[in-house]
Write a protein that holds these residues in place. Sequence first.
Motif, PDB file in Angstrom:
ATOM      1  N   ALA A   1       5.189 -16.033 -52.875  1.00  0.00           N
ATOM      2  CA  ALA A   1       5.259 -16.126 -54.810  1.00  0.00           C
ATOM      3  C   ALA A   1       6.494 -17.536 -55.283  1.00  0.00           C
ATOM      4  O   ALA A   1       7.139 -17.362 -54.897  1.00  0.00           O
ATOM      5  CB  ALA A   1       5.144 -14.978 -56.196  1.00  0.00           C
ATOM      6  N   GLN A   2       5.906 -18.120 -56.575  1.00  0.00           N
ATOM      7  CA  GLN A   2       6.650 -19.471 -56.874  1.00  0.00           C
ATOM      8  C   GLN A   2       7.393 -19.200 -58.343  1.00  0.00           C
ATOM      9  O   GLN A   2       5.908 -18.312 -58.978  1.00  0.00           O
ATOM     10  CB  GLN A   2       6.661 -20.652 -56.465  1.00  0.00           C
ATOM     11  CG  GLN A   2       6.541 -20.677 -55.153  1.00  0.00           C
ATOM     12  CD  GLN A   2       6.410 -21.873 -54.690  1.00  0.00           C
ATOM     13  OE1 GLN A   2       6.386 -23.209 -55.447  1.00  0.00           O
ATOM     14  NE2 GLN A   2       5.541 -22.260 -53.413  1.00  0.00           N
ATOM     15  N   GLY A   3       7.711 -19.632 -58.789  1.00  0.00           N
ATOM     16  CA  GLY A   3       7.794 -19.218 -60.618  1.00  0.00           C
ATOM     17  C   GLY A   3       6.591 -19.472 -60.939  1.00  0.00           C
ATOM     18  O   GLY A   3       5.937 -18.674 -62.513  1.00  0.00           O
ATOM     19  N   ARG A   4       5.456 -20.568 -60.464  1.00  0.00           N
ATOM     20  CA  ARG A   4       4.611 -20.660 -61.432  1.00  0.00           C
ATOM     21  C   ARG A   4       3.182 -19.506 -61.522  1.00  0.00           C
ATOM     22  O   ARG A   4       2.456 -18.958 -62.122  1.00  0.00           O
ATOM     23  CB  ARG A   4       4.045 -21.976 -60.954  1.00  0.00           C
ATOM     24  CG  ARG A   4       3.420 -21.937 -59.906  1.00  0.00           C
ATOM     25  CD  ARG A   4       2.710 -23.015 -59.171  1.00  0.00           C
ATOM     26  NE  ARG A   4       2.151 -23.202 -57.918  1.00  0.00           N
ATOM     27  CZ  ARG A   4       2.995 -23.864 -56.889  1.00  0.00           C
ATOM     28  NH1 ARG A   4       4.527 -24.218 -57.049  1.00  0.00           N
ATOM     29  NH2 ARG A   4       2.488 -23.923 -56.296  1.00  0.00           N
ATOM     30  N   ASP A   5       3.837 -18.383 -60.670  1.00  0.00           N
ATOM     31  CA  ASP A   5       2.812 -16.935 -60.154  1.00  0.00           C
ATOM     32  C   ASP A   5       3.128 -16.065 -61.155  1.00  0.00           C
ATOM     33  O   ASP A   5       2.157 -15.456 -61.383  1.00  0.00           O
ATOM     34  CB  ASP A   5       2.810 -16.887 -59.260  1.00  0.00           C
ATOM     35  CG  ASP A   5       2.258 -17.803 -57.728  1.00  0.00           C
ATOM     36  OD1 ASP A   5       1.370 -18.876 -57.793  1.00  0.00           O
ATOM     37  OD2 ASP A   5       3.158 -18.235 -56.905  1.00  0.00           O
ATOM     38  N   PHE A   6       3.666 -16.657 -61.726  1.00  0.00           N
ATOM     39  CA  PHE A   6       4.167 -15.432 -62.709  1.00  0.00           C
ATOM     40  C   PHE A   6       3.694 -15.692 -64.430  1.00  0.00           C
ATOM     41  O   PHE A   6       3.786 -16.195 -64.837  1.00  0.00           O
ATOM     42  CB  PHE A   6       5.712 -14.948 -62.639  1.00  0.00           C
ATOM     43  CG  PHE A   6       5.901 -14.592 -61.673  1.00  0.00           C
ATOM     44  CD1 PHE A   6       6.516 -12.908 -61.323  1.00  0.00           C
ATOM     45  CD2 PHE A   6       6.789 -14.895 -61.176  1.00  0.00           C
ATOM     46  CE1 PHE A   6       6.410 -12.585 -60.365  1.00  0.00           C
ATOM     47  CE2 PHE A   6       7.249 -14.833 -59.386  1.00  0.00           C
ATOM     48  CZ  PHE A   6       6.642 -13.447 -59.287  1.00  0.00           C
TER      49      PHE A   6
ATOM     50  N   PRO B   1       4.308 -15.805 -68.594  1.00  0.00           N
ATOM     51  CA  PRO B   1       5.326 -15.408 -69.662  1.00  0.00           C
ATOM     52  C   PRO B   1       5.452 -13.906 -69.492  1.00  0.00           C
ATOM     53  O   PRO B   1       6.548 -13.444 -70.114  1.00  0.00           O
ATOM     54  CB  PRO B   1       4.454 -16.175 -70.542  1.00  0.00           C
ATOM     55  CG  PRO B   1       3.777 -17.044 -70.215  1.00  0.00           C
ATOM     56  CD  PRO B   1       3.059 -16.673 -68.993  1.00  0.00           C
ATOM     57  N   THR B   2       4.602 -12.955 -69.685  1.00  0.00           N
ATOM     58  CA  THR B   2       4.680 -11.837 -70.101  1.00  0.00           C
ATOM     59  C   THR B   2       5.083 -10.857 -69.067  1.00  0.00           C
ATOM     60  O   THR B   2       5.181  -9.323 -69.526  1.00  0.00           O
ATOM     61  CB  THR B   2       3.342 -10.743 -70.881  1.00  0.00           C
ATOM     62  OG1 THR B   2       2.481 -10.897 -69.528  1.00  0.00           O
ATOM     63  CG2 THR B   2       3.400 -11.539 -71.784  1.00  0.00           C
ATOM     64  N   GLY B   3       5.445 -11.068 -67.548  1.00  0.00           N
ATOM     65  CA  GLY B   3       5.602 -10.888 -66.450  1.00  0.00           C
ATOM     66  C   GLY B   3       4.645 -10.362 -65.591  1.00  0.00           C
ATOM     67  O   GLY B   3       3.680  -9.904 -65.998  1.00  0.00           O
ATOM     68  N   GLY B   4       5.112  -9.474 -64.684  1.00  0.00           N
ATOM     69  CA  GLY B   4       3.856  -9.393 -63.339  1.00  0.00           C
ATOM     70  C   GLY B   4       3.279 -11.465 -62.870  1.00  0.00           C
ATOM     71  O   GLY B   4       3.082 -11.986 -63.466  1.00  0.00           O
ATOM     72  N   LEU B   5       2.702 -10.881 -61.553  1.00  0.00           N
ATOM     73  CA  LEU B   5       1.885 -12.013 -61.357  1.00  0.00           C
ATOM     74  C   LEU B   5       0.880 -12.111 -62.012  1.00  0.00           C
ATOM     75  O   LEU B   5       0.102 -10.774 -62.644  1.00  0.00           O
ATOM     76  CB  LEU B   5       1.996 -11.503 -60.112  1.00  0.00           C
ATOM     77  CG  LEU B   5       2.834 -11.869 -58.781  1.00  0.00           C
ATOM     78  CD1 LEU B   5       1.942 -11.360 -57.629  1.00  0.00           C
ATOM     79  CD2 LEU B   5       3.099 -13.215 -58.377  1.00  0.00           C
ATOM     80  N   ALA B   6       0.323 -13.598 -62.362  1.00  0.00           N
ATOM     81  CA  ALA B   6      -1.000 -13.672 -63.015  1.00  0.00           C
ATOM     82  C   ALA B   6      -1.900 -13.395 -62.410  1.00  0.00           C
ATOM     83  O   ALA B   6      -1.678 -13.206 -60.780  1.00  0.00           O
ATOM     84  CB  ALA B   6      -0.350 -15.165 -62.714  1.00  0.00           C
ATOM     85  N   PRO B   7      -3.286 -12.634 -62.790  1.00  0.00           N
ATOM     86  CA  PRO B   7      -4.324 -11.728 -62.027  1.00  0.00           C
ATOM     87  C   PRO B   7      -4.893 -13.106 -60.925  1.00  0.00           C
ATOM     88  O   PRO B   7      -5.266 -12.681 -59.335  1.00  0.00           O
ATOM     89  CB  PRO B   7      -5.863 -12.301 -63.186  1.00  0.00           C
ATOM     90  CG  PRO B   7      -4.988 -12.050 -63.923  1.00  0.00           C
ATOM     91  CD  PRO B   7      -3.366 -13.556 -64.291  1.00  0.00           C
ATOM     92  N   ALA B   8      -4.364 -14.694 -60.681  1.00  0.00           N
ATOM     93  CA  ALA B   8      -4.575 -15.461 -60.052  1.00  0.00           C
ATOM     94  C   ALA B   8      -4.571 -15.437 -58.725  1.00  0.00           C
ATOM     95  O   ALA B   8      -4.468 -15.475 -58.285  1.00  0.00           O
ATOM     96  CB  ALA B   8      -4.874 -16.969 -60.551  1.00  0.00           C
ATOM     97  N   ALA B   9      -3.059 -15.235 -58.804  1.00  0.00           N
ATOM     98  CA  ALA B   9      -2.004 -15.136 -57.866  1.00  0.00           C
ATOM     99  C   ALA B   9      -2.450 -13.946 -57.196  1.00  0.00           C
ATOM    100  O   ALA B   9      -2.544 -13.970 -55.503  1.00  0.00           O
ATOM    101  CB  ALA B   9      -1.021 -15.078 -58.320  1.00  0.00           C
TER     102      ALA B   9
ATOM    103  N   GLN C   1      -5.190 -12.138 -57.117  1.00  0.00           N
ATOM    104  CA  GLN C   1      -6.544 -12.620 -56.343  1.00  0.00           C
ATOM    105  C   GLN C   1      -6.276 -13.577 -54.594  1.00  0.00           C
ATOM    106  O   GLN C   1      -7.152 -13.068 -53.605  1.00  0.00           O
ATOM    107  CB  GLN C   1      -7.532 -13.165 -57.425  1.00  0.00           C
ATOM    108  CG  GLN C   1      -7.683 -12.104 -58.315  1.00  0.00           C
ATOM    109  CD  GLN C   1      -9.092 -13.234 -59.117  1.00  0.00           C
ATOM    110  OE1 GLN C   1      -9.093 -13.984 -59.174  1.00  0.00           O
ATOM    111  NE2 GLN C   1      -9.261 -11.940 -60.349  1.00  0.00           N
ATOM    112  N   GLN C   2      -5.580 -14.420 -54.773  1.00  0.00           N
ATOM    113  CA  GLN C   2      -5.181 -15.063 -53.651  1.00  0.00           C
ATOM    114  C   GLN C   2      -4.337 -14.397 -52.736  1.00  0.00           C
ATOM    115  O   GLN C   2      -4.399 -14.957 -51.600  1.00  0.00           O
ATOM    116  CB  GLN C   2      -4.571 -16.421 -53.605  1.00  0.00           C
ATOM    117  CG  GLN C   2      -4.899 -17.741 -54.904  1.00  0.00           C
ATOM    118  CD  GLN C   2      -4.470 -18.461 -55.870  1.00  0.00           C
ATOM    119  OE1 GLN C   2      -3.112 -18.561 -55.678  1.00  0.00           O
ATOM    120  NE2 GLN C   2      -4.872 -19.261 -56.905  1.00  0.00           N
ATOM    121  N   GLY C   3      -3.959 -13.451 -53.102  1.00  0.00           N
ATOM    122  CA  GLY C   3      -2.841 -12.550 -51.950  1.00  0.00           C
ATOM    123  C   GLY C   3      -1.787 -13.051 -51.972  1.00  0.00           C
ATOM    124  O   GLY C   3      -0.455 -12.821 -50.843  1.00  0.00           O
TER     125      GLY C   3
END
Length: 862
Positions: free
Chosen positions: A232-237, A239-247, A249-251
């Motif tokens: 994970a990189q910063g863009r995968d999170f 703004p409200t915290g936690g990994l984004a759903p798309a990230a 799903q991509q594992g």
Amino acid sequence: MPKPLVIVESPTKARTIARFLGDGYVVESSVGHIRDLPRSAKDIPASAKSQPWSRLGVNVDDNFAPLYIIPNEKKEQVKKLKALLKDADELYLATDEDREGESIAWHLLEVLRPSIPIHRMVFHEITDAAIAQALASPRTLDQHLVNAQEARRILDRLYGYEVSPVLWKKVMPKLSAGRVQSPAARLLVERERERMQFCSSSFADLEATLTATDEDREFRARLTHIDGRRVAQGRDFLPTGGLAPAATQQGVVALGHGDATLLVAALAGADFRVTRVEEKPYRRSPSAPFMTSTLQQEAGRRLRFSSSRTMSVAQRLYERGFITYMRTDSVILSGEALTEARRVISARFGASELPTSPRVYRSKIKNAQEAHEAIRPSGDEWRSPDELGGQLSGDELRLYELIWRRTLASQMADVLGVVVSVTIDAPVTSDLDLAEQRLSSGDRVTFASSGRVITSPGFFRIYQENVEENEDTQELPQVVAGQALEERGIEVVDHVTNPPARYTEATLVKALEERGIGRPSTYASIISTLLDRGYAWKKGQALVPSFVAFAVVQLMERYFAHLVNYDFTAQLEDELDAIASGEREAIPYLRHFYFGDEDNGLKEEVLVQLGEIDARMVNTIPIGETDDGREVVVRVGRYGPYVQLDDKTASLPDSVTPDELSVESALAFLSASEVKERPLGEIDGTAVFARLGRYGGYVQLGEGDSKELKRASLFPSMTVESVTLEEAEALLSLPRSVGTDPETGQEIFAQNGRFGPYMTRGRETRSLDKPEEIFTISLEEAIERFKEPKRRGARRASSVELGVDPEGGAKVVLRSGRFGPYVTDGQVNASLPRGVEPTEVTLEQALDLLNERKAKLNNDRG
């Protein structure tokens, strides 16, 4: 013998043009506009005061006829121009070639009523050739431009004078609304809301230091994959915290610090090998020459100039003949300019740094008018900054050099190079259980590295543009796929996601430009208005919206949504452009805006909404809830913002930013408001206390309430609960002697005042940027600061609130008046005594002055 009279806007411009024209012409300035709409009720002529539209200064019932007046300060200049006109045989109106300049020329004709031949003389640079060309080919006044400027002025007056009183009634007095100002405030508030809602996420990755086995050059590589799963990189999170759903799903795997540390251990002794090497050509083209907005942005980034400072310096450079007109949204260079740019480049760097043909740029911004050239050096031969050392200095030289370099760079060859990307694999050497993944010995992790090598510097030779964050400038060794690498260390790199950055002046200008809000000539005044009206303040370079701005924007969004809609605001600019080009008539548009057609116009909308506005709601900003479900809010009162929980309230310091105010910090302010006194210790046997008084927190040497005891106000960052004895001792030692200026023989002192930290040298004062500088600034730095011109920023505004009269509840304000500074409670004014610095006035002193004035008035009446 009669001579032609040439009228320009400014005295500086008049002096410069007079040098070119010689004794055969009389050159005088109008000193800006000679007429305008009334600024206050006292400016309205007696004949119009009884009219229902007089408060607007626009007769909305008679085709929106404006009520123009000549301000008192312009009457002498008008008298002078009329006298000069009597001895003239021709009149040349040489005001700027834009809507504002055309409007000034029209007002001059309306007031002066010349009976001699009239010529409109236009030019975009003040040079001998440009002036001669303008004289040889004058034109007539462009009435379409005049109509557009007049429509803009009337539109802004109607917007401001109808909506601002709503803010006075529902938020607090003295606020203002504006066609462009209000959407700009909304931009700041929306960004702050994003920051308030933001929840940071922490994650980690690895950085390996590697070297090729056949050479000793080290390079860095970052971990990108663990057994095929991307790290994970910063863009995968979110703004409200936690990994984004798309990230998810991509594992994508998010490493914590502990997992990253375990992975370092599992890579001990691993065989690092290159799996892929990819080379791509690198090419970077120069940016276009400056227009107004990009000049403000770049001067802000490189020179730390505010927008208003940039425009003020650019205005002086233009009027003195060093640059072309500085209010433009064009990036086009004339044929003569292209020829001169290529000549200078060839002479300085050789013909190899020239592209085969001149570069032609086109503006990408919405509503670009492109009536002028880009901002560039003026004249037939562009003088380099080092050739102007005797004519320019300080800000003017720095800004001229920026413009000179950017203009030349725009016509130079591309920067060429090679970008090399290397992918590296390594097996883990032991089994490993991570939080999200199990690895077995031999499973592989992937690192990546990239580097850029410049082979032809091109325009970088004169103008080094900002390197993008993702551009790695390290130089990589020559490696091939399958090559073994030596690992010389692996480091855990911890990251925390950051909230979206606040707007700076530069980025706000860019945002306004991209949305088509405002014009090049208005960006600086928009920002100045936001600061002067208290809608924003500056924290470093960032623009922080105040809680008052939150209340105003909430009101506008809920009850006048279309007036702060960005598309609507940009459409208004489109309409004004259409009027300027003659495609649309001004009066029908103003009638539609104010009275409406099928829908309500501004007038009816204000009448309808005024009774519906819930003042308590718009002045309430939710912060959160306590553990037991009670709501914590900020309310904007008539005397400033305060935090509230149930029936408990506490005022908020000016230094608190909305995104920093959490439930926890709000509760701390509420608790602090109950603390009246805290002992800190002793200084030389005398007790020291931190106390909370009616004017804020302070430290005191000695016990009791005697006014003879030494006191010192706390810095904005300090509280009664947190201030230490050491800090109190430092505060009580103020003012601090910085040293003696060897040139003047005067001692320089640093101290804290009502308007912030500052220094004195005799009767001179200079502001300090931070309170901490009171204790750290050196004598050399202080002397240099006194050499700079006095700064007139938001903290030097013409109206500054000192506090509230505890007896009557009236707000006490320090203002700058025509006859000097004075304090007022809204009923009585009291001038500051001679020798009293406005920066040092406290609320107590202001109340004493007001009480003395009231006593005198009562005696006079008796």
